[in-house]
Design a protein around this motif. Sequence first.
Motif, short mmCIF file in Angstrom:
data_model
loop_
_atom_site.label_atom_id
_atom_site.label_comp_id
_atom_site.label_asym_id
_atom_site.label_seq_id
_atom_site.Cartn_x
_atom_site.Cartn_y
_atom_site.Cartn_z
N LEU A 48 0.83 -1.21 0.00
CA LEU A 48 0.00 0.00 0.00
C LEU A 48 0.86 1.26 0.00
O LEU A 48 0.54 2.24 -0.69
CB LEU A 48 -0.95 -0.01 1.20
CG LEU A 48 -2.10 -1.01 1.12
CD1 LEU A 48 -2.84 -1.10 2.45
CD2 LEU A 48 -3.06 -0.64 -0.02
N GLN A 49 1.95 1.24 0.75
CA GLN A 49 2.87 2.39 0.76
C GLN A 49 3.47 2.61 -0.63
O GLN A 49 3.56 3.74 -1.11
CB GLN A 49 3.98 2.19 1.78
CG GLN A 49 3.54 2.29 3.21
CD GLN A 49 4.64 1.88 4.19
OE1 GLN A 49 5.77 1.59 3.80
NE2 GLN A 49 4.29 1.84 5.47
N LYS A 50 3.91 1.52 -1.24
CA LYS A 50 4.48 1.61 -2.59
C LYS A 50 3.45 2.13 -3.58
O LYS A 50 3.74 2.99 -4.41
CB LYS A 50 5.02 0.26 -3.06
CG LYS A 50 6.24 -0.21 -2.35
CD LYS A 50 7.42 0.63 -2.76
CE LYS A 50 8.69 0.10 -2.14
NZ LYS A 50 9.82 0.97 -2.41
N TYR A 91 3.71 5.52 -5.82
CA TYR A 91 3.69 5.53 -7.28
C TYR A 91 2.46 6.25 -7.83
O TYR A 91 2.54 6.90 -8.88
CB TYR A 91 3.76 4.11 -7.84
CG TYR A 91 5.16 3.54 -7.73
CD1 TYR A 91 6.16 3.99 -8.57
CD2 TYR A 91 5.46 2.59 -6.76
CE1 TYR A 91 7.45 3.49 -8.46
CE2 TYR A 91 6.74 2.09 -6.65
CZ TYR A 91 7.74 2.54 -7.49
OH TYR A 91 9.01 2.06 -7.38
N ARG A 92 1.37 6.20 -7.13
CA ARG A 92 0.16 6.91 -7.59
C ARG A 92 0.32 8.41 -7.47
O ARG A 92 -0.17 9.16 -8.30
CB ARG A 92 -1.06 6.43 -6.81
CG ARG A 92 -1.53 5.06 -7.21
CD ARG A 92 -2.70 4.61 -6.37
NE ARG A 92 -3.19 3.31 -6.80
CZ ARG A 92 -3.89 2.49 -6.02
NH1 ARG A 92 -4.19 2.86 -4.79
NH2 ARG A 92 -4.29 1.35 -6.49
N THR A 93 0.99 8.84 -6.41
CA THR A 93 1.13 10.29 -6.21
C THR A 93 2.30 10.87 -6.98
O THR A 93 2.38 12.07 -7.17
CB THR A 93 1.31 10.61 -4.71
OG1 THR A 93 2.43 9.89 -4.21
CG2 THR A 93 0.06 10.27 -3.93
#
Length: 121
Positions: free
Chosen positions: A108-110, A114-116
């Motif tokens: 979830l952190q990754k 990557y989404r932001t």
Amino acid sequence: MLIGELARISGMSKDGIRHYEEIGLIRSTERRAGSRVYRDYDASAIKRIEHVRQAQQLGLSLKEIGPILDTYGEREVTAAETASFLEERLDIVRGKLAELRKIEDFILQKLDRYRTSEPKS
């Protein structure tokens, strides 16, 4: 009973039964009919297959199940023994769940990073 009957009663394939026998989960005796040799299973094979399936439901591998079946044999296991075993399994399962939660958090952190970090169009 012959392997075909055991397969029908247990819902397993003949190959599955042969595999269980190869790894020592069930046993048979030889039965001769003329020049042919058949495997003969007694009623305990059905019970052992049921025990194997129950143990698999608890997350045990076939490799882990064999020694357990050998330890307890055909005797009835007490409620206290069962409770103790289930408590141990529960601890193991909870440990695995904690590990999976850590992996989930990492993913979830990754994903969030990557989404932001993607440029907006």
